[in-house]
Design an enzyme around this catalytic site. Structure first.
Site, mmCIF file in Angstrom:
data_model
loop_
_atom_site.group_PDB
_atom_site.id
_atom_site.type_symbol
_atom_site.label_atom_id
_atom_site.label_comp_id
_atom_site.label_asym_id
_atom_site.label_seq_id
_atom_site.Cartn_x
_atom_site.Cartn_y
_atom_site.Cartn_z
ATOM 1 N N LYS A 116 0.822 -1.217 0.000
ATOM 2 C CA LYS A 116 0.000 0.000 0.000
ATOM 3 C C LYS A 116 0.854 1.264 0.000
ATOM 4 C CE LYS A 116 -2.357 1.150 3.834
ATOM 5 N NZ LYS A 116 -3.501 1.333 4.761
ATOM 6 N N ASP A 117 2.025 1.182 0.628
ATOM 7 C CA ASP A 117 2.886 2.367 0.756
ATOM 8 C C ASP A 117 3.951 2.438 -0.333
ATOM 9 O OD1 ASP A 117 1.555 3.043 3.122
ATOM 10 O OD2 ASP A 117 2.881 1.770 4.301
ATOM 11 N N ARG A 171 -8.814 8.851 1.318
ATOM 12 C CA ARG A 171 -9.688 7.770 0.829
ATOM 13 C C ARG A 171 -10.714 7.362 1.885
ATOM 14 N NH1 ARG A 171 -9.600 2.488 2.013
ATOM 15 N NH2 ARG A 171 -7.675 2.798 3.190
ATOM 16 N N ARG A 172 -10.245 7.183 3.118
ATOM 17 C CA ARG A 172 -11.169 6.802 4.191
ATOM 18 C C ARG A 172 -12.119 7.947 4.519
ATOM 19 N NH1 ARG A 172 -6.096 4.135 7.409
ATOM 20 N NH2 ARG A 172 -6.298 2.009 6.637
ATOM 21 N N ARG A 189 -1.810 10.887 12.930
ATOM 22 C CA ARG A 189 -0.780 10.099 12.251
ATOM 23 C C ARG A 189 0.103 9.411 13.265
ATOM 24 N NH1 ARG A 189 2.848 11.956 7.994
ATOM 25 N NH2 ARG A 189 3.224 9.717 8.101
ATOM 26 N N ARG A 195 -1.546 5.724 17.303
ATOM 27 C CA ARG A 195 -2.897 6.197 16.988
ATOM 28 C C ARG A 195 -3.910 5.655 17.984
ATOM 29 N NH1 ARG A 195 -3.668 5.593 10.544
ATOM 30 N NH2 ARG A 195 -1.500 5.091 10.154
ATOM 31 N N CYS A 282 -1.213 10.455 -3.183
ATOM 32 C CA CYS A 282 -2.144 10.358 -2.053
ATOM 33 C C CYS A 282 -3.154 11.498 -2.103
ATOM 34 C CB CYS A 282 -1.403 10.422 -0.729
ATOM 35 S SG CYS A 282 -0.148 9.180 -0.535
HETATM 36 N N1 LIG Z 1 0.508 3.793 5.874
HETATM 37 C C1 LIG Z 1 0.375 2.989 7.023
HETATM 38 C C2 LIG Z 1 0.087 1.561 6.731
HETATM 39 N N2 LIG Z 1 0.634 0.880 5.716
HETATM 40 C C3 LIG Z 1 0.133 -0.389 5.713
HETATM 41 C C4 LIG Z 1 -0.731 -0.484 6.780
HETATM 42 C C5 LIG Z 1 -1.522 -1.652 7.166
HETATM 43 C C6 LIG Z 1 -1.029 -2.983 6.668
HETATM 44 C C7 LIG Z 1 -1.345 -3.254 5.243
HETATM 45 O O1 LIG Z 1 -2.174 -2.583 4.611
HETATM 46 O O2 LIG Z 1 -0.737 -4.211 4.724
HETATM 47 C C8 LIG Z 1 -0.758 0.744 7.438
HETATM 48 C C9 LIG Z 1 -1.540 1.108 8.629
HETATM 49 C C10 LIG Z 1 -2.995 1.337 8.369
HETATM 50 O O3 LIG Z 1 -3.373 1.791 7.279
HETATM 51 O O4 LIG Z 1 -3.797 1.088 9.270
#
Ligand SMILES: NCc1[nH]cc(CCC(=O)O)c1CC(=O)O
Length: 349
Positions: A116-117, A171-172, A189, A195, A282
């Protein structure tokens, strides 16, 4: 072509067999151990990295020894800058740039990321060599006060009028505001534990997190309201761990490729292709979620405005080996049907 899907365990057995047959790190390898693995230093990143190393050593007996790996913890811009929304820092490579540089400089041999990152366009000399089995892709709401009963058909109704939601993801935010325009959002953050602690301290009434992260950290009991993709479309790659390596390192690429989960490769290929078409920084709310159903790949995508007043979904099904084309097509449909001003916002400085 007919693609027959094997259950994940069977896939892993096939992969293990391939790994054993490959010359990857066999007795004849001239590579010196330990292998150096790059990772962010957050508790979640470390759990994911250690989980991956377990898998890898399980399939490559030469690496069973604890001394086979050396962990390099690398701090990224995304870890240091905790005062801005991700959208404002300007996403691409935020959690990976310093890690890519360590790979390119030869300071590490491979790196473990939350997909995701990880930006969709990697530097030319690096490749995504391995995608691990997806953990649950869903998002969850965590409320400070859990007394109101949750209606599974209307999960957002469980938040009180005007509640303050701590969240750094547009997004959320957009998907919640679309259903609950009365909610207020504040920046929250930091890593998952930070959090949760801020929520408990009263910084906000609720927050949203990925279920995958909570599970991996052993905090699944904190998950309060699990959101189905119909209510909250996950981010591309959410729940999938990916491993990058130098393109020129054929030995490691072969080894890592042999243990990857093919299903995770297919769904992440579709989700990342969608994001790529939308030039996914983003800055604009974008979601992408694929799964394999009856040997078919199903992809659903989302584009929204930050305030949730505009929400658009598009979806397609097709053969798993067409994952990239399906992703590009859903991305193109979303782009075509989104008013220009929403994308204008996306490219603003
Ligand atoms: N940017 C933060 C991040 N990157 C991946 C995850 C969760 C684990 C995943 O998606 O594999 C998270 C934390 C979240 O969004 O709660």
């Amino acid at each position: 072509m007919n693609v027959t899907l094997l259950p994940s365990d069977a896939l892993l057995r096939v992969a293990a067999e391939a790994a054993r047959r490959s010359h990857g790190l066999s007795g004849s390898s001239r590579r010196t151990l330990p292998l150096r693995v790059g990772t962010r230093a957050s508790p979640l990143a470390l759990v994911q990295t250690r989980h991956f190393l377990n898998r890898l050593s399980h399939f490559c007996p030469v690496l069973r020894d604890l001394e086979a790996f050396q962990e390099h913890q690398i701090s990224t811009e995304g870890d240091r800058n905790l005062t801005q929304r991700l959208a404002e820092i300007g996403g691409k490579g935020l959690f990976a740039k310093e890690i890519h540089e360590a790979l390119q400089a030869g300071h590490i041999d491979f790196a473990v990321h939350s997909l995701k990152d990880l930006e969709t366009h990697l530097p030319d000399d690096l490749v995504l060599a391995c995608t691990m089995t997806r953990e649950d892709a869903r998002d969850v709401i965590i409320r400070r006060d859990r007394s109101v009963e949750v209606d599974p058909n209307d999960p957002f109704a469980a938040l009180p009028e005007g509640a303050v939601v701590g969240c750094a993801s547009v997004r959320r935010q957009a998907q919640m505001l679309a259903r609950r325009p009365d909610l207020r959002f504040c920046l929250l953050r930091g890593n998952v534990q930070t959090r949760l602690a801020k929520l408990a301290d009263g910084a906000c009434d609720a927050t949203l997190l990925a279920l995958a992260g909570l599970r991996r950290l052993g905090l699944e009991d904190r998950a309060d309201i699990i959101l189905e993709p119909e209510h909250m479309l996950p981010a591309s790659g959410q729940g999938i761990v990916g491993v990058t390596v130098r393109r020129s390192d054929e030995e490691l690429r072969e080894l890592l490729g042999a243990i990857e989960d093919l299903e995770a490769r297919w769904v992440s290929t579709a989700e990342r292709a969608l994001l790529d078409v939308l030039d996914g920084s983003c800055r604009t709310p974008i979601g992408g979620y694929a799964r394999i159903e009856n040997n078919e790949l199903y992809l659903r995508g989302l584009v929204a405005s930050e305030d949730g007043s505009f929400i658009l979904h598009r979806e397609l099904r097709g053969a798993p080996h067409d994952a990239a084309a399906i992703g590009r097509e859903v991305g193109a449909m979303l782009k075509r049907d989104t008013p220009a001003d929403i994308f204008a916002e996306m490219t603003r400085d």
